[in-house]
Design a protein around this motif. Structure first.
Motif, PDB file in Angstrom:
ATOM      1  N   ASP A  46       0.943  -1.259   0.177  1.00 31.27           N
ATOM      2  CA  ASP A  46      -0.037   0.207  -0.050  1.00 31.27           C
ATOM      3  C   ASP A  46       0.765   1.305  -0.101  1.00 31.27           C
ATOM      4  O   ASP A  46       0.542   2.171  -0.369  1.00 31.27           O
ATOM      5  CB  ASP A  46      -0.923  -0.019   1.223  1.00 31.27           C
ATOM      6  N   THR A  47       2.109   1.182   0.343  1.00 31.46           N
ATOM      7  CA  THR A  47       3.200   2.310   0.547  1.00 31.46           C
ATOM      8  C   THR A  47       4.031   2.381  -0.364  1.00 31.46           C
ATOM      9  O   THR A  47       5.023   3.315  -0.473  1.00 31.46           O
ATOM     10  CB  THR A  47       3.468   2.382   1.886  1.00 31.46           C
ATOM     11  N   GLY A  48       3.999   1.447  -1.388  1.00 32.36           N
ATOM     12  CA  GLY A  48       5.168   1.373  -2.312  1.00 32.36           C
ATOM     13  C   GLY A  48       5.587   0.073  -2.704  1.00 32.36           C
ATOM     14  O   GLY A  48       4.860  -1.082  -2.470  1.00 32.36           O
ATOM     15  N   PHE A  49       6.987  -0.151  -2.958  1.00 33.64           N
ATOM     16  CA  PHE A  49       7.658  -1.452  -3.483  1.00 33.64           C
ATOM     17  C   PHE A  49       8.311  -1.935  -2.205  1.00 33.64           C
ATOM     18  O   PHE A  49       9.053  -0.984  -1.597  1.00 33.64           O
ATOM     19  CB  PHE A  49       8.185  -1.419  -4.611  1.00 33.64           C
ATOM     20  N   VAL A  50       8.438  -3.267  -1.928  1.00 35.58           N
ATOM     21  CA  VAL A  50       9.549  -3.807  -0.982  1.00 35.58           C
ATOM     22  C   VAL A  50      10.216  -4.868  -1.889  1.00 35.58           C
ATOM     23  O   VAL A  50       9.598  -5.530  -2.640  1.00 35.58           O
ATOM     24  CB  VAL A  50       8.822  -4.492   0.063  1.00 35.58           C
ATOM     25  N   THR A  51      11.267  -5.200  -1.507  1.00 29.96           N
ATOM     26  CA  THR A  51      12.183  -6.263  -2.165  1.00 29.96           C
ATOM     27  C   THR A  51      12.489  -7.515  -1.501  1.00 29.96           C
ATOM     28  O   THR A  51      12.557  -7.303   0.053  1.00 29.96           O
ATOM     29  CB  THR A  51      13.368  -5.760  -2.947  1.00 29.96           C
ATOM     30  N   ARG A  52      12.696  -8.573  -2.019  1.00 27.60           N
ATOM     31  CA  ARG A  52      13.179  -9.738  -1.236  1.00 27.60           C
ATOM     32  C   ARG A  52      14.011 -10.716  -2.151  1.00 27.60           C
ATOM     33  O   ARG A  52      13.654 -10.704  -3.218  1.00 27.60           O
ATOM     34  CB  ARG A  52      11.776 -10.743  -0.978  1.00 27.60           C
ATOM     35  N   THR A  53      15.245 -11.016  -1.621  1.00 32.07           N
ATOM     36  CA  THR A  53      16.159 -11.665  -2.587  1.00 32.07           C
ATOM     37  C   THR A  53      16.649 -12.871  -1.470  1.00 32.07           C
ATOM     38  O   THR A  53      16.536 -12.898  -0.439  1.00 32.07           O
ATOM     39  CB  THR A  53      17.260 -10.920  -2.682  1.00 32.07           C
ATOM     40  N   ASN A  54      16.839 -14.089  -2.072  1.00 36.68           N
ATOM     41  CA  ASN A  54      17.253 -15.183  -1.407  1.00 36.68           C
ATOM     42  C   ASN A  54      18.887 -15.378  -1.467  1.00 36.68           C
ATOM     43  O   ASN A  54      19.540 -14.606  -2.481  1.00 36.68           O
ATOM     44  CB  ASN A  54      16.581 -16.309  -1.946  1.00 36.68           C
ATOM     45  N   GLN A  55      19.407 -16.103  -0.833  1.00 35.32           N
ATOM     46  CA  GLN A  55      20.818 -16.449  -0.792  1.00 35.32           C
ATOM     47  C   GLN A  55      21.656 -16.815  -2.208  1.00 35.32           C
ATOM     48  O   GLN A  55      22.593 -16.580  -2.433  1.00 35.32           O
ATOM     49  CB  GLN A  55      21.341 -17.453   0.216  1.00 35.32           C
ATOM     50  N   ALA A  56      20.705 -17.514  -2.945  1.00 36.23           N
ATOM     51  CA  ALA A  56      21.281 -18.102  -4.251  1.00 36.23           C
ATOM     52  C   ALA A  56      21.446 -16.758  -5.056  1.00 36.23           C
ATOM     53  O   ALA A  56      22.447 -16.698  -5.838  1.00 36.23           O
ATOM     54  CB  ALA A  56      20.194 -18.850  -4.955  1.00 36.23           C
ATOM     55  N   PHE A  57      20.490 -16.087  -5.039  1.00 32.50           N
ATOM     56  CA  PHE A  57      20.543 -14.679  -5.902  1.00 32.50           C
ATOM     57  C   PHE A  57      21.987 -13.797  -5.695  1.00 32.50           C
ATOM     58  O   PHE A  57      22.545 -13.687  -6.177  1.00 32.50           O
ATOM     59  CB  PHE A  57      19.409 -13.881  -5.740  1.00 32.50           C
TER      60      PHE A  57
END
Length: 328
Positions: A308-319
């Protein structure tokens, strides 16, 4: 996907660059030329021969392509196909099975019905009756390979847009290496692969876009050496009706555009073909199912999720491992 500006001087080697139209969009090649490599015009000719062959085999916008001739066949017919098409069918069938049918190459009738495909007439939400009728012609299980033939037991139509560009990138990269070029960045319609280093010894740095439809903004910059990179998103090709947004990314199990909060996903893989297909698969599955799939299969993935307030990012260890860690 944005490619960083290259600069610097080196040890006598030169940085060559050329680009042009490809697959309804653009391609670009950057590579380090040594004294023993072919002239740039010869390299460009080889690349454009590959792109022309990919177009002849996979394009859904020309009636004489191999795939469109197959799509025109009625049910219970077979057609002899070149090896690259059969290869991509096998890859896609595996992704379809692993995603329980969410990822599917036979969604072209759905794309046309909703207004996104090559035969589309109007972007609109279809009636329940028309959707039910079209869904009878969708399903990867209706395809089978018989030696050098592709066969269908229903009037399905295949669309390779989720993997053909990645295949083109891999094929071009293989050709460059066969010509003695070891340091390059190949990009076709946003899918890319980089290897080696630039002529000044610095790495190839790739900027990933923030998923906005009004301008290009770098979300993150990564270092790539020997890997393909693909980003899939729902923020460029969509329409709105009655206050609801409908993207061009379809879940074949429902016959409708996805409606979750995953805005884009970037995948890194040794194969640009696999990165291309997997980024689409993860985008279809969404922020929860997609994340679980990436973790289960050790896929390097970078998720951008709407809130609702914008974008959040999520990345894993493989990346993080494959991208050389965060650089910016």
């Amino acid at each position: 996907m944005l490619v960083g500006v290259l600069s610097g001087c080196g040890n006598g080697d030169s940085l060559e660059r050329f680009d042009g139209p490809a697959m309804g969009s653009r391609y670009s090649i950057q590579y380090v030329r040594h004294s023993y490599t072919l002239a740039p015009k010869a390299v460009q000719a080889e690349v454009e021969n590959i792109l022309a062959e990919v177009d002849r085999q996979f394009s859904t916008y020309r009636s004489d392509s191999d795939v469109e001739r197959f799509n025109d066949l009625p049910a219970n017919r077979c057609q002899k196909m070149p090896a690259p098409i059969l290869k991509l069918i096998r890859v896609a069938q595996l992704l379809s099975e692993q995603s329980e049918g969410s990822y599917d190459l036979t969604v072209e009738p759905l794309l046309n019905l909703w207004g996104f495909g090559p035969q589309a007439r109007e972007e609109k939400v279809p009636t329940a009756q028309s959707l039910a009728e079209v869904r009878q012609r969708v399903g990867y299980q209706h395809l089978r390979i018989d030696r050098d033939q592709l066969c269908k037991d229903a009037a399905v139509e295949v669309d390779f847009n989720s993997i053909a560009a990645g295949y083109a990138v891999d094929t071009i990269a293989e050709k460059l290496e066969a010509m003695g070029i070891r340091s390059y960045l190949v990009e076709v319609t946003g899918e890319l692969k980089a290897a080696g280093k630039k002529h000044d010894g610095s790495p190839w740095r790739i900027a990933l876009e923030e998923p906005r439809d009004d301008q290009q903004v770098a979300e993150r910059v990564i270092v790539v050496d020997g890997y393909g990179v693909s980003t899939s998103g729902d923020y460029r090709n969509y329409f709105e009706q009655d206050g609801r947004r409908y993207s061009h990314t379809f879940d074949a199990r429902t016959g409708a555009p996805v409606s979750h909060t995953l805005a884009s996903v970037t995948v890194i893989n040794p194969s640009a073909l696999m990165a291309d297909g997997l980024s689409t698969l993860l985008l279809i599955l969404g922020p929860e199912r997609g994340w679980d799939y990436a973790e289960k299969h050790d896929i390097g993935a970078f998720f951008v999720i709407r809130t609702d307030t914008g974008f959040v990012t999520r990345t894993n260890q493989a990346f993080e491992r494959l991208s050389g860690g965060k650089t910016e």
